[in-house]
Structure formats: structure tokens, C-alpha cells
Design a protein around this motif. Structure first.
Motif, PDB file in Angstrom:
ATOM      1  N   TRP A  78       0.813  -1.211   0.000  1.00  0.00           N
ATOM      2  CA  TRP A  78       0.000   0.000   0.000  1.00  0.00           C
ATOM      3  C   TRP A  78       0.847   1.263   0.000  1.00  0.00           C
ATOM      4  N   TYR A  79       0.380   2.247  -0.754  1.00  0.00           N
ATOM      5  CA  TYR A  79       1.119   3.499  -0.919  1.00  0.00           C
ATOM      6  C   TYR A  79       0.207   4.678  -0.583  1.00  0.00           C
ATOM      7  N   MET A  80       0.846   5.819  -0.361  1.00  0.00           N
ATOM      8  CA  MET A  80       0.106   7.049  -0.070  1.00  0.00           C
ATOM      9  C   MET A  80       0.852   8.225  -0.681  1.00  0.00           C
ATOM     10  N   VAL A  81       0.215   9.374  -0.680  1.00  0.00           N
ATOM     11  CA  VAL A  81       0.838  10.626  -1.114  1.00  0.00           C
ATOM     12  C   VAL A  81       0.625  11.661  -0.013  1.00  0.00           C
ATOM     13  N   ASP A  82       1.331  12.755  -0.098  1.00  0.00           N
ATOM     14  CA  ASP A  82       1.089  13.880   0.802  1.00  0.00           C
ATOM     15  C   ASP A  82       0.318  14.953   0.051  1.00  0.00           C
ATOM     16  N   VAL A  83      -0.662  15.549   0.732  1.00  0.00           N
ATOM     17  CA  VAL A  83      -1.479  16.595   0.113  1.00  0.00           C
ATOM     18  C   VAL A  83      -1.437  17.850   0.975  1.00  0.00           C
ATOM     19  N   LYS A  84      -1.577  18.996   0.314  1.00  0.00           N
ATOM     20  CA  LYS A  84      -1.546  20.282   1.008  1.00  0.00           C
ATOM     21  C   LYS A  84      -2.804  21.083   0.668  1.00  0.00           C
ATOM     22  N   PHE A  85      -3.415  21.643   1.695  1.00  0.00           N
ATOM     23  CA  PHE A  85      -4.593  22.476   1.491  1.00  0.00           C
ATOM     24  C   PHE A  85      -4.224  23.720   0.691  1.00  0.00           C
ATOM     25  N   ILE A  86      -5.019  24.016  -0.340  1.00  0.00           N
ATOM     26  CA  ILE A  86      -4.817  25.229  -1.137  1.00  0.00           C
ATOM     27  C   ILE A  86      -5.897  26.262  -0.832  1.00  0.00           C
ATOM     28  N   ARG A  87      -7.157  25.864  -1.005  1.00  0.00           N
ATOM     29  CA  ARG A  87      -8.249  26.800  -0.708  1.00  0.00           C
ATOM     30  C   ARG A  87      -9.571  26.053  -0.643  1.00  0.00           C
ATOM     31  N   MET A  88     -10.552  26.692  -0.004  1.00  0.00           N
ATOM     32  CA  MET A  88     -11.923  26.206  -0.034  1.00  0.00           C
ATOM     33  C   MET A  88     -12.544  26.619  -1.374  1.00  0.00           C
ATOM     34  N   LEU A  89     -13.504  25.847  -1.834  1.00  0.00           N
ATOM     35  CA  LEU A  89     -14.278  26.309  -2.975  1.00  0.00           C
ATOM     36  C   LEU A  89     -15.118  27.517  -2.558  1.00  0.00           C
ATOM     37  N   LYS A  90     -15.498  28.316  -3.518  1.00  0.00           N
ATOM     38  CA  LYS A  90     -16.324  29.492  -3.215  1.00  0.00           C
ATOM     39  C   LYS A  90     -17.665  29.075  -2.624  1.00  0.00           C
ATOM     40  N   ARG A  91     -18.113  27.895  -2.996  1.00  0.00           N
ATOM     41  CA  ARG A  91     -19.301  27.313  -2.389  1.00  0.00           C
ATOM     42  C   ARG A  91     -19.134  25.791  -2.411  1.00  0.00           C
ATOM     43  N   TYR A  92     -19.764  25.151  -1.479  1.00  0.00           N
ATOM     44  CA  TYR A  92     -19.753  23.687  -1.400  1.00  0.00           C
ATOM     45  C   TYR A  92     -20.589  23.134  -2.561  1.00  0.00           C
ATOM     46  N   ILE A  93     -20.029  22.177  -3.315  1.00  0.00           N
ATOM     47  CA  ILE A  93     -20.742  21.605  -4.457  1.00  0.00           C
ATOM     48  C   ILE A  93     -21.214  20.208  -4.074  1.00  0.00           C
ATOM     49  N   PRO A  94     -22.502  20.036  -3.809  1.00  0.00           N
ATOM     50  CA  PRO A  94     -22.997  18.762  -3.288  1.00  0.00           C
ATOM     51  C   PRO A  94     -23.081  17.672  -4.349  1.00  0.00           C
ATOM     52  N   LEU A  95     -23.012  16.450  -3.879  1.00  0.00           N
ATOM     53  CA  LEU A  95     -23.142  15.286  -4.750  1.00  0.00           C
ATOM     54  C   LEU A  95     -24.459  15.311  -5.515  1.00  0.00           C
ATOM     55  N   SER A  96     -25.526  15.718  -4.858  1.00  0.00           N
ATOM     56  CA  SER A  96     -26.843  15.730  -5.502  1.00  0.00           C
ATOM     57  C   SER A  96     -26.843  16.599  -6.758  1.00  0.00           C
ATOM     58  N   GLU A  97     -26.169  17.736  -6.698  1.00  0.00           N
ATOM     59  CA  GLU A  97     -26.086  18.631  -7.860  1.00  0.00           C
ATOM     60  C   GLU A  97     -25.264  17.990  -8.978  1.00  0.00           C
ATOM     61  N   LEU A  98     -24.154  17.398  -8.607  1.00  0.00           N
ATOM     62  CA  LEU A  98     -23.290  16.754  -9.600  1.00  0.00           C
ATOM     63  C   LEU A  98     -23.997  15.576 -10.265  1.00  0.00           C
ATOM     64  N   LYS A  99     -24.827  14.877  -9.518  1.00  0.00           N
ATOM     65  CA  LYS A  99     -25.556  13.737 -10.077  1.00  0.00           C
ATOM     66  C   LYS A  99     -26.534  14.183 -11.152  1.00  0.00           C
ATOM     67  N   VAL A 100     -27.248  15.277 -10.889  1.00  0.00           N
ATOM     68  CA  VAL A 100     -28.182  15.813 -11.888  1.00  0.00           C
ATOM     69  C   VAL A 100     -27.435  16.191 -13.164  1.00  0.00           C
ATOM     70  N   LEU A 101     -26.308  16.853 -13.007  1.00  0.00           N
ATOM     71  CA  LEU A 101     -25.514  17.259 -14.166  1.00  0.00           C
ATOM     72  C   LEU A 101     -24.981  16.044 -14.924  1.00  0.00           C
ATOM     73  N   HIS A 102     -24.535  15.041 -14.193  1.00  0.00           N
ATOM     74  CA  HIS A 102     -24.043  13.811 -14.824  1.00  0.00           C
ATOM     75  C   HIS A 102     -25.137  13.175 -15.685  1.00  0.00           C
ATOM     76  N   GLN A 103     -26.341  13.083 -15.169  1.00  0.00           N
ATOM     77  CA  GLN A 103     -27.447  12.507 -15.931  1.00  0.00           C
ATOM     78  C   GLN A 103     -27.751  13.336 -17.178  1.00  0.00           C
ATOM     79  N   GLN A 104     -27.726  14.643 -17.042  1.00  0.00           N
ATOM     80  CA  GLN A 104     -27.954  15.509 -18.197  1.00  0.00           C
ATOM     81  C   GLN A 104     -26.859  15.339 -19.248  1.00  0.00           C
ATOM     82  N   HIS A 105     -25.621  15.282 -18.782  1.00  0.00           N
ATOM     83  CA  HIS A 105     -24.483  15.227 -19.702  1.00  0.00           C
ATOM     84  C   HIS A 105     -24.384  13.892 -20.427  1.00  0.00           C
ATOM     85  N   LYS A 106     -24.965  12.845 -19.839  1.00  0.00           N
ATOM     86  CA  LYS A 106     -24.970  11.551 -20.538  1.00  0.00           C
ATOM     87  C   LYS A 106     -25.805  11.611 -21.816  1.00  0.00           C
ATOM     88  N   THR A 107     -26.809  12.470 -21.826  1.00  0.00           N
ATOM     89  CA  THR A 107     -27.660  12.587 -23.010  1.00  0.00           C
ATOM     90  C   THR A 107     -27.203  13.701 -23.950  1.00  0.00           C
TER      91      THR A 107
END
Length: 222
Positions: free
Chosen positions: A155-184
Motif C-alpha cells: 500500500w502506498y500514499m501521497v502527501d497533500v496540502k490544502f490550497i483553498r476552499m471552494l467558493k461554495r460547497y458543491i454537493p453530490l446531488s447537484e453533480l448527479k443531476v448534471l451527470h445525468q444531463q451530460h450523458k444525453t
């Protein structure tokens, strides 16, 4: 999986090409020439190269074997230099991404999972490339793996560093709707791994997927 055996092709009077010719017995005792096609391995498809990632972690308390596995983006911000190792990954495909493809300087979305509202919280940078995950050797750690050895780590890992917060939280529910739209509509999120490889905790993102998700920050409808 080994290649399927090709059918043998009978040759009556000639063999006009350079394929291997060999003999096989027939039912009446006579022998005749049989053309056996050479097996040629299909060229392997090169692995797709990625420069962006989405990595999941749990921002809410969950006790596993007596240990709280909570680690959200706010916890990362509290770490020294806002940097931490991404340990505990125990999926081979996710491991391969970290070990073989992640490079210093690449960016990732910090995704909150297994919580009331899953979604993308912020952006981090890969600051150390894949190296053995120390937790696999620690018998007191919940991610201990007795089958893994220091001279042959699984097993391997990487190190990550915080850069910034998004301007707004993007919920899974929103991304799911877009994914369904983009499939068509053949949109940029039609094949996004968040839905096509949903169980992976470390997921690759194509550049067009990354760029599109960033545009959602400024969506004033939310």
C-alpha cells in the motif's frame, strides 16, 4: 485472460502466405497440410494519463475498531503546514493511482463522503509522490495489513496540502443531476468517475471535468 485459440484452417493444395504449416492426422490415416495461424497478441492500450484528482475523506465522526476515522478538510487545515499524508487506502486501483500516476504539483478536489451532504469542499495539491503507507506495518493501526512486508509493501500514499476552499460547497446531488444531463448531451461530466467508479476513494479527473466543476463555484443559482 489468455487469448482465445484460433480455429485451424485446412489447406488443400497450397499455402500462399508465410503462416506456419504443420501436419495433423486424419481419420483415414492419411496426413494433410493444415494451416495454423500465428497468434499475435493484441497491442495493450496505454493507461490514460491524468493530472487532476478527486479524493474522498469523512468529515464526521465515525468510530471504527475504537478509532475515530474522521478527517475533513478543516482537519487538514489544522495540520502543520496544512499538509498531511493520505494514508489508509486499501483498494488496489486507488493505490495504483497514487503509486504510479500522481505527480507533485497536481491538484485534487477534497471530497467529503459518508456524511449528511456529500460533496466537494476544496482544492489541495499533491506535494509528495507515492511512497509506502506506514499504517500497513503498524499492528495498532486499523489499517494494519499483516500480509504486507517492508521490503515488498502493498500500500502506498501521497502527501497533500490544502490550497483553498471552494467558493461554495458543491454537493453530490447537484453533480448527479448534471451527470445525468451530460450523458444525453455528451457533456463534460458524462463519464466522470464519481458516478462511473463511485466506490473508489481516489478518483481520476480529466481536464475538461476539472474545469467544468470549477465553473460551478460561480453558479449564482445556488
Amino acid at each position: 485472460m489468455p487469448p482465445k485459440k484460433r480455429k485451424r484452417v485446412d489447406v488443400e493444395n497450397d499455402a500462399k502466405d508465410d503462416k506456419t504449416v504443420r501436419e495433423t492426422a486424419t481419420n483415414n490415416g492419411k496426413r494433410k497440410k493444415v494451416l495454423a495461424k500465428k497468434k499475435t497478441a493484441a497491442p495493450s492500450k496505454p493507461a490514460e494519463a491524468y493530472s487532476y484528482w478527486l479524493m474522498k475523506s469523512e468529515p464526521e465522526t465515525r468510530i471504527e475498531n475504537g478509532v475515530d476515522v474522521k478527517f475533513g478538510i478543516e482537519d487538514l487545515k489544522k495540520c502543520e503546514d496544512r499538509t498531511a499524508c493520505w494514508d489508509g487506502v486499501r483498494n488496489y486501483q486507488a493505490r495504483n493511482f497514487m503509486r504510479d500516476q500522481m505527480k507533485t504539483g497536481q491538484l485534487m478536489f477534497f471530497y467529503h463522503s459518508n456524511c449528511k451532504e456529500p460533496g466537494i469542499a476544496g482544492i489541495c495539491e499533491i506535494v509528495k509522490e507515492g511512497y509506502p503507507d506506514h499504517t500497513q506495518f503498524d499492528k495498532k493501526d486499523i489499517h494494519y495489513d499483516g500480509s504486507s512486508k517492508p521490503d515488498a509493501p502493498k500500500w502506498y500514499m501521497v502527501d497533500v496540502k490544502f490550497i483553498r476552499m471552494l467558493k461554495r460547497y458543491i454537493p453530490l446531488s447537484e453533480l448527479k443531476v448534471l451527470h445525468q444531463q451530460h450523458k444525453t448531451t455528451n457533456g463534460p461530466l458524462k463519464d466522470v468517475a464519481l458516478f462511473t467508479k463511485a466506490r473508489l476513494s481516489v478518483q481520476p479527473l480529466r481536464e475538461q471535468e476539472w474545469n467544468y466543476i470549477l465553473t460551478l463555484e460561480d453558479d449564482n443559482k445556488h
